[in-house]
Design a protein around this motif. Structure first.
Motif, PDB file in Angstrom:
ATOM      1  N   LEU A   1      -4.946  -5.555   0.706  1.00 43.39           N
ATOM      2  CA  LEU A   1      -3.894  -4.557   0.503  1.00 43.39           C
ATOM      3  C   LEU A   1      -2.506  -5.182   0.587  1.00 43.39           C
ATOM      4  N   LYS A   2      -2.307  -6.135   1.488  1.00 43.71           N
ATOM      5  CA  LYS A   2      -1.012  -6.810   1.593  1.00 43.71           C
ATOM      6  C   LYS A   2      -0.703  -7.576   0.314  1.00 43.71           C
ATOM      7  N   ALA A   3      -1.697  -8.268  -0.241  1.00 38.68           N
ATOM      8  CA  ALA A   3      -1.494  -8.987  -1.506  1.00 38.68           C
ATOM      9  C   ALA A   3      -1.196  -8.000  -2.636  1.00 38.68           C
ATOM     10  N   PHE A   4      -1.944  -6.896  -2.670  1.00 43.16           N
ATOM     11  CA  PHE A   4      -1.722  -5.864  -3.680  1.00 43.16           C
ATOM     12  C   PHE A   4      -0.310  -5.290  -3.566  1.00 43.16           C
ATOM     13  N   THR A   5       0.093  -4.993  -2.334  1.00 44.46           N
ATOM     14  CA  THR A   5       1.431  -4.444  -2.101  1.00 44.46           C
ATOM     15  C   THR A   5       2.509  -5.411  -2.557  1.00 44.46           C
ATOM     16  N   ALA A   6       2.327  -6.695  -2.303  1.00 44.70           N
ATOM     17  CA  ALA A   6       3.305  -7.699  -2.738  1.00 44.70           C
ATOM     18  C   ALA A   6       3.428  -7.703  -4.257  1.00 44.70           C
ATOM     19  N   HIS A   7       2.314  -7.573  -4.962  1.00 43.00           N
ATOM     20  CA  HIS A   7       2.355  -7.528  -6.428  1.00 43.00           C
ATOM     21  C   HIS A   7       3.067  -6.262  -6.923  1.00 43.00           C
ATOM     22  N   VAL A   8       2.764  -5.137  -6.282  1.00 42.25           N
ATOM     23  CA  VAL A   8       3.420  -3.884  -6.690  1.00 42.25           C
ATOM     24  C   VAL A   8       4.917  -3.956  -6.412  1.00 42.25           C
ATOM     25  N   GLU A   9       5.317  -4.538  -5.276  1.00 45.67           N
ATOM     26  CA  GLU A   9       6.746  -4.705  -4.977  1.00 45.67           C
ATOM     27  C   GLU A   9       7.422  -5.555  -6.044  1.00 45.67           C
ATOM     28  N   GLN A  10       6.751  -6.596  -6.493  1.00 38.71           N
ATOM     29  CA  GLN A  10       7.289  -7.447  -7.552  1.00 38.71           C
ATOM     30  C   GLN A  10       7.464  -6.644  -8.851  1.00 38.71           C
ATOM     31  N   MET A  11       6.493  -5.808  -9.163  1.00 33.37           N
ATOM     32  CA  MET A  11       6.576  -4.971 -10.360  1.00 33.37           C
ATOM     33  C   MET A  11       7.705  -3.960 -10.251  1.00 33.37           C
ATOM     34  N   VAL A  12       7.919  -3.411  -9.048  1.00 37.41           N
ATOM     35  CA  VAL A  12       9.021  -2.463  -8.837  1.00 37.41           C
ATOM     36  C   VAL A  12      10.348  -3.162  -9.113  1.00 37.41           C
ATOM     37  N   GLY A  13      10.484  -4.407  -8.656  1.00 33.56           N
ATOM     38  CA  GLY A  13      11.690  -5.168  -8.944  1.00 33.56           C
ATOM     39  C   GLY A  13      11.886  -5.394 -10.435  1.00 33.56           C
ATOM     40  N   GLN A  14      10.810  -5.697 -11.131  1.00 37.15           N
ATOM     41  CA  GLN A  14      10.877  -5.875 -12.585  1.00 37.15           C
ATOM     42  C   GLN A  14      11.240  -4.567 -13.278  1.00 37.15           C
ATOM     43  N   LEU A  15      10.658  -3.463 -12.802  1.00 36.60           N
ATOM     44  CA  LEU A  15      10.981  -2.154 -13.373  1.00 36.60           C
ATOM     45  C   LEU A  15      12.431  -1.814 -13.148  1.00 36.60           C
ATOM     46  N   ALA A  16      12.947  -2.098 -11.965  1.00 36.96           N
ATOM     47  CA  ALA A  16      14.369  -1.839 -11.678  1.00 36.96           C
ATOM     48  C   ALA A  16      15.253  -2.640 -12.616  1.00 36.96           C
ATOM     49  N   ALA A  17      14.892  -3.890 -12.899  1.00 33.52           N
ATOM     50  CA  ALA A  17      15.687  -4.710 -13.820  1.00 33.52           C
ATOM     51  C   ALA A  17      15.644  -4.136 -15.233  1.00 33.52           C
ATOM     52  N   ILE A  18      14.474  -3.667 -15.635  1.00 38.18           N
ATOM     53  CA  ILE A  18      14.354  -3.052 -16.971  1.00 38.18           C
ATOM     54  C   ILE A  18      15.218  -1.800 -17.060  1.00 38.18           C
ATOM     55  N   GLU A  19      15.149  -0.956 -16.022  1.00 41.82           N
ATOM     56  CA  GLU A  19      15.960   0.275 -16.004  1.00 41.82           C
ATOM     57  C   GLU A  19      17.447  -0.052 -16.019  1.00 41.82           C
ATOM     58  N   GLU A  20      17.848  -1.086 -15.287  1.00 45.90           N
ATOM     59  CA  GLU A  20      19.252  -1.475 -15.239  1.00 45.90           C
ATOM     60  C   GLU A  20      19.725  -1.973 -16.592  1.00 45.90           C
ATOM     61  N   ASN A  21      18.869  -2.695 -17.319  1.00 43.91           N
ATOM     62  CA  ASN A  21      19.239  -3.200 -18.643  1.00 43.91           C
ATOM     63  C   ASN A  21      19.360  -2.102 -19.677  1.00 43.91           C
ATOM     64  N   LYS A  22      18.683  -0.966 -19.448  1.00 44.27           N
ATOM     65  CA  LYS A  22      18.788   0.175 -20.355  1.00 44.27           C
ATOM     66  C   LYS A  22      20.146   0.849 -20.262  1.00 44.27           C
ATOM     67  N   SER A  23      20.792   0.736 -19.091  1.00 41.97           N
ATOM     68  CA  SER A  23      22.067   1.445 -18.870  1.00 41.97           C
ATOM     69  C   SER A  23      23.212   0.768 -19.563  1.00 41.97           C
TER      70      SER A  23
END
Length: 131
Positions: free
Chosen positions: A109-131
């Motif tokens: 679960l810790k490894a899974f959570t780390a991957h999801v956190e990384q994806m959240v960061g990538q999603l935030a960057a994508i959302e920021e680039n849309k603005s």
């Protein structure tokens, strides 16, 4: 562990007293076998919340639930305690984890959570680039 589960009730008497962590709500069968249970741990999606609930309430959305199970009664004298994990259906498929499997599950679960956190960061960057 072969689990025979009947209705859940707070009025079911404990055979030898409750172990630490028991929420006082017991699964039991008509043969005097009890399943002491700890409070549920719940993680839901898409809400992203996690918390403890004390009744068999089905949270909204997909979720994982887990609780400590301590078998008690004449049929289960030699049955070990375990952690029962399921995908939100309290009466559907589930996994029973002993201590070593529980440790491995937490590591996974810790490894899974780390991957999801990384994806959240990538999603935030994508959302920021849309603005």
């Amino acid at each position: 562990m072969a689990t025979k589960t009947a209705g859940r009730t707070a009025s079911a008497p404990a055979a030898r007293g409750c172990p630490p962590g028991c929420d006082g709500e017991h699964n039991f069968d008509c043969e005097g076998n009890f399943f002491h249970r700890g409070p549920l741990a719940v993680a839901t999606v898409p809400e992203g919340s996690a918390g403890r609930i004390f009744k068999d309430e089905k949270p909204e959305g997909p979720c994982l639930t887990a609780h400590l199970v301590v078998p008690d009664g004449p049929e289960f004298v030699d049955e070990p305690a375990n952690i029962s994990v399921d995908a939100g259906d309290l009466f559907g498929r589930y996994a029973e984890l002993d201590l070593q499997a529980g440790i491995q599950f937490v590591q996974n679960l810790k490894a899974f959570t780390a991957h999801v956190e990384q994806m959240v960061g990538q999603l935030a960057a994508i959302e920021e680039n849309k603005s």
